[in-house]
Design a protein around this motif. Structure first.
Motif, mmCIF file in Angstrom:
data_model
loop_
_atom_site.group_PDB
_atom_site.id
_atom_site.type_symbol
_atom_site.label_atom_id
_atom_site.label_comp_id
_atom_site.label_asym_id
_atom_site.label_seq_id
_atom_site.Cartn_x
_atom_site.Cartn_y
_atom_site.Cartn_z
ATOM 1 N N TYR A 185 0.614 -1.470 0.224
ATOM 2 C CA TYR A 185 -0.053 0.338 0.229
ATOM 3 C C TYR A 185 1.135 1.079 0.514
ATOM 4 C CZ TYR A 185 -2.586 3.820 2.190
ATOM 5 O OH TYR A 185 -4.053 5.331 1.575
ATOM 6 N N VAL A 186 2.121 0.911 0.312
ATOM 7 C CA VAL A 186 3.445 2.344 0.968
ATOM 8 C C VAL A 186 3.276 2.490 -0.071
ATOM 9 C CG1 VAL A 186 4.878 3.340 2.304
ATOM 10 C CG2 VAL A 186 3.617 2.263 3.447
ATOM 11 N N LEU A 187 3.879 1.561 -0.799
ATOM 12 C CA LEU A 187 4.527 1.505 -2.317
ATOM 13 C C LEU A 187 3.719 2.221 -3.385
ATOM 14 C CD1 LEU A 187 7.313 1.332 -3.946
ATOM 15 C CD2 LEU A 187 5.913 -0.805 -4.625
ATOM 16 N N TRP A 188 2.134 1.525 -3.171
ATOM 17 C CA TRP A 188 1.304 2.421 -4.040
ATOM 18 C C TRP A 188 1.341 3.670 -4.140
ATOM 19 C CZ3 TRP A 188 -1.950 2.713 -8.508
ATOM 20 C CH2 TRP A 188 -2.858 3.572 -8.175
ATOM 21 N N GLY A 189 1.146 3.910 -2.792
ATOM 22 C CA GLY A 189 0.642 5.718 -2.579
ATOM 23 C C GLY A 189 1.381 6.401 -2.717
ATOM 24 N N ALA A 190 3.153 5.958 -2.568
ATOM 25 C CA ALA A 190 3.851 7.267 -2.934
ATOM 26 C C ALA A 190 4.151 7.320 -4.011
ATOM 27 C CB ALA A 190 5.031 6.204 -2.170
ATOM 28 N N GLY A 191 4.049 5.723 -5.010
ATOM 29 C CA GLY A 191 4.806 5.671 -6.534
ATOM 30 C C GLY A 191 3.500 6.980 -7.449
ATOM 31 N N ILE A 192 1.995 6.085 -7.373
ATOM 32 C CA ILE A 192 1.087 6.920 -7.714
ATOM 33 C C ILE A 192 1.173 8.371 -7.651
ATOM 34 C CG2 ILE A 192 -1.207 6.560 -5.955
ATOM 35 C CD1 ILE A 192 -1.004 6.834 -10.084
ATOM 36 N N PHE A 193 1.046 9.474 -6.599
ATOM 37 C CA PHE A 193 1.590 10.973 -6.087
ATOM 38 C C PHE A 193 2.942 11.148 -7.086
ATOM 39 C CE2 PHE A 193 2.144 14.137 -3.395
ATOM 40 C CZ PHE A 193 1.276 14.552 -3.824
ATOM 41 N N ILE A 194 3.799 10.250 -6.745
ATOM 42 C CA ILE A 194 4.874 11.113 -7.294
ATOM 43 C C ILE A 194 4.530 10.673 -9.281
ATOM 44 C CG2 ILE A 194 7.089 10.890 -8.519
ATOM 45 C CD1 ILE A 194 7.470 9.593 -5.701
ATOM 46 N N LEU A 195 3.658 10.088 -10.158
ATOM 47 C CA LEU A 195 3.333 10.131 -10.995
ATOM 48 C C LEU A 195 2.523 11.119 -11.680
ATOM 49 C CD1 LEU A 195 3.417 6.501 -12.099
ATOM 50 C CD2 LEU A 195 5.078 7.905 -12.396
#
Length: 246
Positions: free
Chosen positions: A214-224
């Motif tokens: 979940y943390v990986l998804w949240g950080a990645g999508i926020f940056i993109l």
């Protein structure tokens, strides 16, 4: 070594195994991510659909009663807690009126959570867009356009609005990225099985592999999403492009 093993598995699409749901985490994300995207798009679409006309009305009727009413409503939307608003909506529409059931899938289950989420962003966008329009309205190019005999509507939509949009797009990127990261509280209240719902279940049951994903998804999508918003702002603003080239 454990980290490098995890990174190797990640690059191959292996996010680990969820002990709570007894299945691979990638499978859980495959089902949850579309639900979160659907909820985020619905909430943001509703926010923009309502906030842009309200901001334009507040700008057109500046310092008049209609402007004051819209500003008060936007302040109410920003300050009201989403948890309280969720419970009120459930009580009114689900319990008393029996119009919209909760904890259901499909478009019916999407109505209340997207409406609750849109309240905050409607208030935020109304205030920000209204302020940007008023700021652009004071600039010299508006005076020049009026001197050429252009109508107020043409000046607004052809000149003022494009110059006011970059600030709104930046805010849109931040808010949309946050929504895509998972609206934990709202998804948990309405039983919407998105990324936020999975995060709550993972925390309650100490499913660290699922929390990590979940943390990986949240950080990645926020940056993109914010990168895409910055690129769009660069494309909309020729002055910024010229400065970057220079």
């Amino acid at each position: 070594m454990q980290y490098f093993v995890w990174l190797r598995d990640l690059l191959s699409g292996d996010l680990g195994y969820s002990l709570l749901f007894s299945m691979p985490v990638a499978t859980l994300l495959k089902d949850a991510i579309p639900n979160t995207i659907l909820l985020a798009v619905s909430a943001m679409g509703l926010s923009i659909l309502i906030s842009v006309p309200l901001a334009v009305l507040a700008f057109r009727f500046y310092a008049r009663p209609l402007d004051l009413v819209i500003r008060f409503g936007s302040f109410f939307g920003i300050t009201i807690p989403t948890i309280w608003l969720s419970l009120i909506f459930i009580y009114i529409f689900s319990v008393k009126l029996s119009l919209i059931p909760i904890h259901t899938t499909g478009l019916t289950g999407l109505i209340l959570p997207s409406l609750v989420l849109s309240f905050y962003y409607m208030g935020l966008y109304v205030r920000r867009l209204r302020g940007a329009l008023l700021e652009e309205h004071q600039k010299d190019y508006v005076t020049g356009a009026r001197a050429l005999g252009l109508s107020d509507s043409r000046i607004l939509w052809r000149y003022i609005m494009p110059n006011a949009l970059p600030n709104i797009i930046t805010m849109f990127g931040l808010s949309f990225g946050s929504l895509l990261g998972g609206t934990v509280v709202i998804e948990a209240i309405f039983g919407w099985r998105g990324m936020g719902f999975l995060m709550v279940e993972a925390i309650k049951n100490n499913d660290f592999t699922l929390m990590q994903a979940y943390v990986l998804w949240g950080a990645g999508i926020f940056i993109l999403v914010n990168l895409a918003a910055d690129i769009l702002c660069l494309w909309l603003n020729p002055k910024v492009r010229e400065q970057e080239v220079g």
